[in-house]
Write a protein that holds these residues in place. Structure first.
Motif, PDB file in Angstrom:
ATOM      1  N   VAL A  93       0.709  -1.467  -0.289  1.00 13.00           N
ATOM      2  CA  VAL A  93       0.028   0.012  -0.118  1.00 13.00           C
ATOM      3  C   VAL A  93       1.270   1.276  -0.117  1.00 13.00           C
ATOM      4  O   VAL A  93       1.552   1.361   0.206  1.00 13.00           O
ATOM      5  N   ARG A  94       0.540   1.972  -0.946  1.00 14.70           N
ATOM      6  CA  ARG A  94       1.299   3.693  -0.795  1.00 14.70           C
ATOM      7  C   ARG A  94       0.531   4.706  -1.564  1.00 14.70           C
ATOM      8  O   ARG A  94      -0.695   4.746  -1.646  1.00 14.70           O
ATOM      9  N   LYS A  95       1.174   5.739  -1.438  1.00 14.28           N
ATOM     10  CA  LYS A  95       0.498   7.348  -1.461  1.00 14.28           C
ATOM     11  C   LYS A  95       0.414   6.866  -3.393  1.00 14.28           C
ATOM     12  O   LYS A  95       1.215   7.042  -4.212  1.00 14.28           O
ATOM     13  N   ASP A  96      -1.599   6.909  -3.649  1.00 14.77           N
ATOM     14  CA  ASP A  96      -1.410   7.891  -4.854  1.00 14.77           C
ATOM     15  C   ASP A  96      -1.319   9.275  -5.393  1.00 14.77           C
ATOM     16  O   ASP A  96      -0.968   9.990  -4.163  1.00 14.77           O
ATOM     17  N   GLN A  97      -1.637   9.958  -6.716  1.00 12.35           N
ATOM     18  CA  GLN A  97      -1.562  10.438  -7.508  1.00 12.35           C
ATOM     19  C   GLN A  97      -2.024  12.061  -6.399  1.00 12.35           C
ATOM     20  O   GLN A  97      -1.499  13.183  -5.795  1.00 12.35           O
ATOM     21  N   ASN A  98      -2.984  11.709  -5.803  1.00 10.76           N
ATOM     22  CA  ASN A  98      -4.050  12.259  -4.987  1.00 10.76           C
ATOM     23  C   ASN A  98      -4.048  11.850  -3.934  1.00 10.76           C
ATOM     24  O   ASN A  98      -4.916  12.813  -2.729  1.00 10.76           O
ATOM     25  N   GLY A  99      -2.263  11.491  -3.603  1.00 12.37           N
ATOM     26  CA  GLY A  99      -2.065  11.793  -1.615  1.00 12.37           C
ATOM     27  C   GLY A  99      -3.107  10.652  -1.311  1.00 12.37           C
ATOM     28  O   GLY A  99      -2.933  10.424  -0.083  1.00 12.37           O
ATOM     29  N   ASN A 100      -3.878   9.806  -1.462  1.00 14.23           N
ATOM     30  CA  ASN A 100      -4.618   8.441  -0.833  1.00 14.23           C
ATOM     31  C   ASN A 100      -4.133   7.401  -0.971  1.00 14.23           C
ATOM     32  O   ASN A 100      -3.015   6.864  -1.802  1.00 14.23           O
ATOM     33  N   ILE A 104      -0.700  -0.756  -4.601  1.00 15.62           N
ATOM     34  CA  ILE A 104       0.260  -0.791  -6.326  1.00 15.62           C
ATOM     35  C   ILE A 104      -0.767  -1.437  -7.473  1.00 15.62           C
ATOM     36  O   ILE A 104      -0.932  -1.923  -7.086  1.00 15.62           O
ATOM     37  N   PRO A 105      -0.427  -0.185  -8.780  1.00 14.36           N
ATOM     38  CA  PRO A 105      -1.697  -0.517  -9.886  1.00 14.36           C
ATOM     39  C   PRO A 105      -1.480  -2.101 -10.347  1.00 14.36           C
ATOM     40  O   PRO A 105       0.026  -2.105 -10.204  1.00 14.36           O
ATOM     41  N   SER A 106      -2.328  -3.056 -11.097  1.00 16.30           N
ATOM     42  CA  SER A 106      -1.229  -3.825 -11.445  1.00 16.30           C
ATOM     43  C   SER A 106      -0.847  -3.588 -12.445  1.00 16.30           C
ATOM     44  O   SER A 106      -0.289  -4.935 -12.950  1.00 16.30           O
ATOM     45  N   GLY A 107      -0.654  -2.815 -12.965  1.00 18.69           N
ATOM     46  CA  GLY A 107       0.054  -2.622 -14.359  1.00 18.69           C
ATOM     47  C   GLY A 107       1.392  -2.478 -13.897  1.00 18.69           C
ATOM     48  O   GLY A 107       2.584  -3.499 -14.781  1.00 18.69           O
ATOM     49  N   VAL A 108       1.554  -1.932 -12.597  1.00 20.15           N
ATOM     50  CA  VAL A 108       3.116  -2.071 -12.425  1.00 20.15           C
ATOM     51  C   VAL A 108       3.672  -3.740 -11.643  1.00 20.15           C
ATOM     52  O   VAL A 108       5.157  -3.954 -12.405  1.00 20.15           O
TER      53      VAL A 108
END
Length: 312
Positions: A93-100, A104-108
């Motif tokens: 779990v990490r922060k996304d572009q909006n800070g939420n 990790i996205p499945s594409g990564v």
């Protein structure tokens, strides 16, 4: 705590049994062995990486006692190692572009696993080549012998098939391994979602997107093919095929997004997959579509879904 540990040990032993089915020579048993990752993913995506480590340790211990270091090593490289890596990445779990906070996205995850499989393939092919083995000649002789024992005449079509296999055998083996890895993880996630035991929500296919570096890695492999020769070109060609797999998923994501705009999306996707399975060249076209989508974002910033409804 004790119950969870026993379940993890049991799943590890189950994975080891499925792995050993390869030695039976029975076609049905061989088919079942393809699901050797499934018990590991069920444990990891339900109880987390620590319990998965317990399951892997139980499986490896059993294999060492039953067969020694060779089955242990193969199991670690083909089953336990990839399952632990994929599970660990999927649950970060990490922060996304909006800070939420978000997973990790499945594409990564898909791109990272493709790089991992390509790296293992480079190590194995490089080691065999360094030992003086001509992989293409070995594959050609092996398949010719198999066809001869089966009584299959060596027609031009059969020779062409052998020629294709000897050129792309490492990639064929690696891509099959990678796809079965994803298939087992998907099945495990579906089972856990139905049981209400999943640790992360199932990623939406229509929102699948690859990281920017995935195209760079693929381009480097393609560039090497164009300017290298001999063993280096052979390895690079097969690496390029493996690194193209994430773009296959990118192309499928575009198709899912388009289909979701219509009320009959399930029927459209069913027909699409039937046609795709019947035509092997369709996967090449879908992969090319995925590369185009990655470059110019045909879906835009939002997935193309009907009434903004995301499709799985």
């Amino acid at each position: 705590m004790q119950r969870d540990t026993l379940i993890a040990i049991g799943s590890g032993l189950g994975s080891a049994v499925l792995f050993l089915l390869v030695l039976s020579g029975n076609p049905v048993a061989l088919l079942l062995s393809y699901f050797g990752h499934l018990p590991l993913f069920l444990t990891g995506l339900w109880q987390g990486p620590k319990r998965l480590l317990v399951a892997a340790f139980a499986a490896c211990s059993a294999l060492v006692l039953l067969g020694g270091l060779l089955p242990f090593t193969v199991f670690m490289v083909v089953f336990a190692g990839p399952a632990m890596l994929l599970t660990r990445m999927a649950l970060v779990v990490r922060k996304d572009q909006n800070g939420n906070l978000a997973f990790i996205p499945s594409g990564v995850v898909v791109s990272a696993m493709a790089v991992m499989v390509a790296t293992v393939m480079i190590i194995i092919t490089g080691t065999l080549t360094a030992e003086g083995l001509d992989i293409q000649e070995f594959v050609s002789q092996f398949l010719s012998q198999i066809y001869s024992e089966m009584g299959v005449p060596m027609t031009s079509d059969v020779q062409g098939l052998i020629g294709m296999f000897k050129i792309y055998f490492p990639a064929i083996a690696a891509v099959s391994w990678l796809l079965m890895l994803f298939a087992n993880a998907t099945i495990a996630q579906a089972i856990l979602v139905r049981a209400g035991k999943n640790l992360r929500p199932t990623p939406k296919m229509a929102t699948f997107a690859l990281p920017g570096w995935s195209l760079f890695a693929f381009a480097v492999a393609g560039f090497t093919v164009g300017f290298a020769d001999g063993s280096l070109a052979y390895v690079a060609r097969n690496v390029a095929v493996v690194l193209a797999v994430p773009f296959l998923f990118q192309g499928l994501a575009l198709v899912h997004g388009q289909a979701a705009r219509w009320p009959q999306k399930r029927m459209i996707l069913t027909v699409f997959y039937i046609v795709a399975v019947l035509s092997s060249w369709s996967f090449v076209a879908i992969t090319g579509l995925g590369i185009v989508e990655h470059l110019i974002r045909l879906r835009g910033k939002e997935p193309m879904t009907r009434s903004n409804e995301e499709d799985r």
